[in-house]
Every structure is written in structure tokens, then in C-alpha cells.
Write an enzyme that holds these catalytic residues in place. Sequence first.
Site, PDB file in Angstrom:
ATOM      1  N   TYR A  15       0.842  -1.147  -0.076  1.00  0.00           N
ATOM      2  CA  TYR A  15       0.111  -0.096   0.015  1.00  0.00           C
ATOM      3  C   TYR A  15       1.023   1.280  -0.043  1.00  0.00           C
ATOM      4  O   TYR A  15       1.977   1.313   0.736  1.00  0.00           O
ATOM      5  CB  TYR A  15      -0.987   0.191   1.074  1.00  0.00           C
ATOM      6  CG  TYR A  15      -1.787   1.084   1.293  1.00  0.00           C
ATOM      7  CD1 TYR A  15      -2.905   1.257   0.404  1.00  0.00           C
ATOM      8  CD2 TYR A  15      -1.459   2.142   2.305  1.00  0.00           C
ATOM      9  CE1 TYR A  15      -3.769   2.545   0.889  1.00  0.00           C
ATOM     10  CE2 TYR A  15      -2.256   3.409   2.539  1.00  0.00           C
ATOM     11  CZ  TYR A  15      -3.274   3.419   1.572  1.00  0.00           C
ATOM     12  OH  TYR A  15      -4.130   4.628   1.718  1.00  0.00           O
TER      13      TYR A  15
ATOM     14  N   ASP B 298      -0.731  -6.906   6.808  1.00  0.00           N
ATOM     15  CA  ASP B 298      -1.876  -5.838   6.576  1.00  0.00           C
ATOM     16  C   ASP B 298      -2.955  -6.814   5.850  1.00  0.00           C
ATOM     17  O   ASP B 298      -2.674  -7.137   4.641  1.00  0.00           O
ATOM     18  CB  ASP B 298      -1.206  -4.823   5.702  1.00  0.00           C
ATOM     19  CG  ASP B 298      -2.485  -3.626   5.278  1.00  0.00           C
ATOM     20  OD1 ASP B 298      -3.506  -4.142   5.306  1.00  0.00           O
ATOM     21  OD2 ASP B 298      -2.029  -2.576   5.044  1.00  0.00           O
TER      22      ASP B 298
ATOM     23  N   LYS C 106     -12.021  -0.175   4.995  1.00  0.00           N
ATOM     24  CA  LYS C 106     -12.438  -0.842   3.698  1.00  0.00           C
ATOM     25  C   LYS C 106     -13.319  -2.008   4.029  1.00  0.00           C
ATOM     26  O   LYS C 106     -14.526  -1.984   4.356  1.00  0.00           O
ATOM     27  CB  LYS C 106     -10.864  -1.461   2.991  1.00  0.00           C
ATOM     28  CG  LYS C 106      -9.837  -0.450   3.162  1.00  0.00           C
ATOM     29  CD  LYS C 106      -9.982   0.668   2.245  1.00  0.00           C
ATOM     30  CE  LYS C 106      -9.006   1.928   2.467  1.00  0.00           C
ATOM     31  NZ  LYS C 106      -7.612   1.415   2.395  1.00  0.00           N
TER      32      LYS C 106
HETATM   33  C1  LIG Z   1      -6.414   2.103   2.761  1.00  0.00           C
HETATM   34  C2  LIG Z   1      -5.173   1.224   3.194  1.00  0.00           C
HETATM   35  C3  LIG Z   1      -4.367   1.452   4.434  1.00  0.00           C
HETATM   36  C4  LIG Z   1      -4.328   2.843   5.091  1.00  0.00           C
HETATM   37  O1  LIG Z   1      -5.757   2.862   5.735  1.00  0.00           O
HETATM   38  P1  LIG Z   1      -6.490   4.182   5.934  1.00  0.00           P
HETATM   39  O2  LIG Z   1      -7.727   3.736   6.445  1.00  0.00           O
HETATM   40  O3  LIG Z   1      -6.948   4.919   4.727  1.00  0.00           O
HETATM   41  O4  LIG Z   1      -5.480   5.152   6.669  1.00  0.00           O
HETATM   42  C5  LIG Z   1      -3.494   0.553   4.699  1.00  0.00           C
HETATM   43  N1  LIG Z   1      -3.360  -0.755   3.847  1.00  0.00           N
HETATM   44  C6  LIG Z   1      -4.152  -1.056   2.855  1.00  0.00           C
HETATM   45  C7  LIG Z   1      -3.834  -2.387   1.986  1.00  0.00           C
HETATM   46  C8  LIG Z   1      -5.219  -0.042   2.406  1.00  0.00           C
HETATM   47  O5  LIG Z   1      -5.858  -0.294   1.395  1.00  0.00           O
END
Ligand SMILES: *Cc1c(COP(=O)(O)O)cnc(C)c1O
Length: 385
Positions: free
Chosen positions: A108, A180, A205
Amino acid sequence: MSDEPVPPRKHGFETLAIHAGQEPDPTAGAVTVPIYQTSTFAQEAVGKHKGYEYARTGNPTRTALETCLAALEGGAWGLAFASGMAATDAVAHLLSSGDHVVMADDIYGGTYRLFARVFDRVGIELSAVDMRDPANVRAALTRSTKLVWMESPTNPMLKIVDIAAVAAVARDAGALAVVDNTFASPYLQQPLGMGADLVLHSTTKYIGGHSDVVGGALIGNDADLRDRLAFIQNAAGGVPGPFDSWLVLRGAKTLAVRMERHSDNAQAIAEWLAQHEKVARVNYPGLPTHEGHDVARRQMRSFGGMLSFELKGGEAAAMRAVSRTRIFALAESLGGVESLIEVPLAMTHGSVKGTKLAPPAGLVRLSVGIESVDDLVTDLAQAID
Ligand SMILES: *Cc1c(COP(=O)(O)O)cnc(C)c1O
């Protein structure tokens, strides 16, 4: 229904999503966790209270969310943050000057940016490697490696990392293995059971799931790690408010059914794109031709709602297609019920432009929503033609 809390792990995922941490409220019996919209909590005598003092340190709505997320990942504890990046920032604060981090090379963009352009100034070293081969991770280790940061599937190339294999490399080196898990969600993949020390989510998400809130979370098993991260959470203060916590918790209740439909729709669209004459390449781990398909089958329940593809017409064709969809909204972010389309290099991944992490300029990324799949295919067909 008794007041006994739902014991984690004894119940199925769908039950935990709806009940873990969410016993009827003792005050009025509210079935839904109340939004404790308060910044402070009255004490009976100095230090004599019901476990809450000041809402940065703890708030019952946030506690319910943290308990639920821990149960969904099969972890012992969860900590909720104001965003995915606030959660990432808390992990980075475990490090000291001179420490080294190994991360996946199509991670990311915001994660890369935080380590490469904020934490570089305090002397944290970074190596980005292709984690599809765990040997690349082993080769990048130094005596100072403290953190190995994985994503699977990766964003936006949908590469699959063998989480158990890379976590074992990290463990041998005495480094923390962080996954992640935003793209897969805990419904499709549970990294703690594969040897990861820490799972991170952007709850913005799939867990939130309705594109109406920004949030983040960390989940783990080790109590000492929890204490260090909870200290950072409170000391740095990147916490979600009670209403945002409540929105994420509401989203989590339907995660399982949403993920089933996201996966089904994305699989159908990937197969349709793969046979389209104007499509040069499709990246989706659910395609048997995907080089990570077997590993994905082993570590994921199904293959998720994210895919990316390239058109034979390259960047110009990509720009044209993304401006012509009617149901897919041209937007950043992902994981909501509505379908989104974007060009990563020009949008979500602008921060890695000009680096070796940059995706192809003509790559199109889809976050496939849970609309009628026939409508989605029809929309893409008219946009590509
Ligand atoms: C969106 C995202 C993030 C960051 O998260 P936020 O809520 O936008 O701060 C980190 N890792 C992945 C894979 C993401 O899609």
C-alpha cells in the site's frame, strides 16, 4: 439471553461478528452497543471507577469494537485506531533509530510513504523486496531487522505472499511479522494462525464495508506487545471516536455475507476479463493461471473482491475506460458495497511514482462491489469497447 459474554473462538465467524463484545447494554438492555459520546467518565472516589477514565484511553463503544475484531482474527486482543495509517504509525513507533524494516515491494503506497519519508528521518532503514519468494526476505535481513511487513494479496498487483513461510523467516530472525490483512479481511484469511505476530486493518475498507468511515486496527496475541501498543495508542492519541467505532462495528456484523458476494462477483468479472480480446492481462488470485493461485487456495477461504488488469491499448485505453463506467465509480479506496474503478499510478499509488514500487501506468484496479454481477459486466463491457 443471559448476560454471559459470547466466548471467543467457541462460535463461528458469523456469530462472533454479531455478538463478540456486543452483549446487550446493562443500562437499558439495548441490543446494539450504544454510542458512548462522552470524553470523560465520573469516578465514585479517586481511582474508583468502572474501567474508564478519559475517552482517549478507553471508551466502551471502542472496547466493543476491539473485542469483536480480536475475535474475528482469532487474536487475544485488538486495538482500534483513527485510520489504517494511525495503526501503521503505532507499529512504526515500536522501532528505534537504526532499526531495519523489510517490506513487500508493491505494498500500500501510504505504508511505503510513512516508512520511506517520515520514519527515514529518525534513522529507520527500509528494504522493499518481492515477497512471493521467501528467500528474498531472508536475503534482505540484517542484524537490525525488527519488522517484516507483509500484504497478501498485494495492492495493486494482487501478488500472493506465503504468509506462513515469510512469518517463519521473520521469527528465525527475531523480527516481528506484521500482516496488513485489509485486502482479504479476517473472513477470508487469518494470519495469526499462520504465525504472524500482528495483523493490521484499514477498517475503512471491507470491515467498515460501506464507504462511510475511516478507521484502523491492530490485532495480536502477545500480551507484552499489546501493552506496548496500547501505551503508544494512548500516548500518541490516534484513536477513533465513539461514532466511528460504532460504524465499523455495524459494518463488521455483515462482513461474512458481503465477502462471499465480493468474491463471487470478482471471480466472475476476472474470468470475463481474461477472455476479452482487448484485455492484455488480469491479476486475480482466483484464476487458476495466477502464479499464486495454489498458495491463495491454501491460506484464503476465497479470493476476495479486488482485481487489476491491463488493456492492450495501454495507459490511454485505461484512462478512457475508467472515465466511461456508469456503475463503477471512479474513486480511490476499496472494500465498500459499491464498485469502484481507478488507475493506481495516477491515483492511490501516486506516492510511489518514479520508484521501483510503481505499478504499470496502464494498470486499472477494480474494487468489485456487491451489485448484480450482470450489471457490473455490462458496465465494464461498454466502458472497454
Ligand atoms: C487504505 C489502506 C491502508 C490505509 O488505511 P487508511 O484507513 O486509509 O488510513 C493501509 N493498507 C491498505 C492495504 C489499505 O488499502
